[in-house]
Design a protein around this motif. Structure first.
Motif: not given
Length: 268
Positions: A236-239, A219-231
């Motif tokens: 995806g979320l699992e990492a 239903f949404f499109e996600v935009q990432l911002s910041g370190s991959p350790w956070l996002t």
């Protein structure tokens, strides 16, 4: 011959092979299907997989299949799904507050395919990893060793996924392998583990977040911002480090409760 058939490694490997066939065939069918048809295909494949598991455990392992009691199915599925929703909801909420995720409404979605994939993965993977694998190892080497080994292999099984790295597999070992294994040991019920696994993948997919590297059209499109350790980056979320912490905060009390309930078995 009966002694050979009842040996845990024999019925475990037989079950894995037999479960892989309907899982593969159903996936091929609903990948090209849409909407309600893909969900029906996934449910039909799930029913066949559960029947195969029951037959293997009943007639090869020679045991009562208490972990799939129909009387407990509804309550355990709901409880497991609630835990999965809390895990993903809290993790995504924390990342949003830290500025890692922002969401915009998507003009198109493929929710039917997302739900079908979530159903198929939840049923087949839980039957194999928590049903066959964990209980076979546990029978010989105890619950703690079984939890460690199945968690490790569950993480390695996701290594071929798009964008997977050694870190993403380690993260899945901790957050998913341990949590789902702890949930099974706590409830001694596969419906609970299936509900948790399904809600995890389904909510993540509907939010438009890649599910273990697999891009979703929710239903949404996600935009990432910041370190991959956070996002978690493109995987995806699992990492992300966030669900690792949240999942451990859920899994540890489950394991403590499992110990108090006498659900932890020790090496013979």
């Amino acid at each position: 011959m009966k002694k050979i058939i009842r040996f845990p490694l024999v019925w475990m490997l037989t079950g894995v092979i037999l479960l892989g066939l309907p899982g593969f065939m159903t996936q091929k069918l609903f990948v090209n299907s849409q909407g309600i048809l893909s969900i029906i295909m996934a449910l039909a494949g799930g029913i066949v997989s559960i029947a195969i598991y029951w037959l293997v455990m009943k007639f090869m392992a020679g045991r009562r299949v208490q972990e799939l009691q129909l009387q407990r199915a509804g309550n355990e599925l709901i409880l497991g799904a609630a835990v999965g929703l809390i895990l993903i909801g809290v993790s995504v909420g924390i990342i949003m507050m830290l500025g890692g995720y922002s969401f915009t409404w998507s003009a198109t979605n493929a929710v039917g395919s997302i739900l079908a994939m979530a159903i198929g993965a939840a049923i087949v993977e839980e039957l194999i990893f928590r049903g066959l694998f964990l209980q076979a190892v546990e029978k010989r080497l105890g619950s703690w060793f079984a939890l460690a080994v199945t968690s490790l292999f569950f993480g390695l099984a996701h290594l071929p996924n798009p964008g997977a790295t050694l870190w993403s597999s380690i993260a899945i070992v901790i957050e998913a392998g341990i949590l789902l294994g702890a949930g099974f040991l706590w409830r001694r019920n596969l419906w609970f583990a299936m509900g948790l696994h399904f809600a995890w993948n389904a909510l993540e997919g509907m939010l438009g977040i890649p599910v273990s590297g697999i891009t979703t059209q929710g239903f949404f499109e996600v935009q990432l911002s910041g370190s991959p350790w956070l996002t978690g980056g493109s995987f995806g979320l699992e990492a992300s480090i966030v669900p690792i912490i949240v999942s451990l905060l859920i899994a540890i009390p489950m394991l403590i409760s499992a110990h108090h309930k006498g659900n932890i078995k020790f090496k013979r």
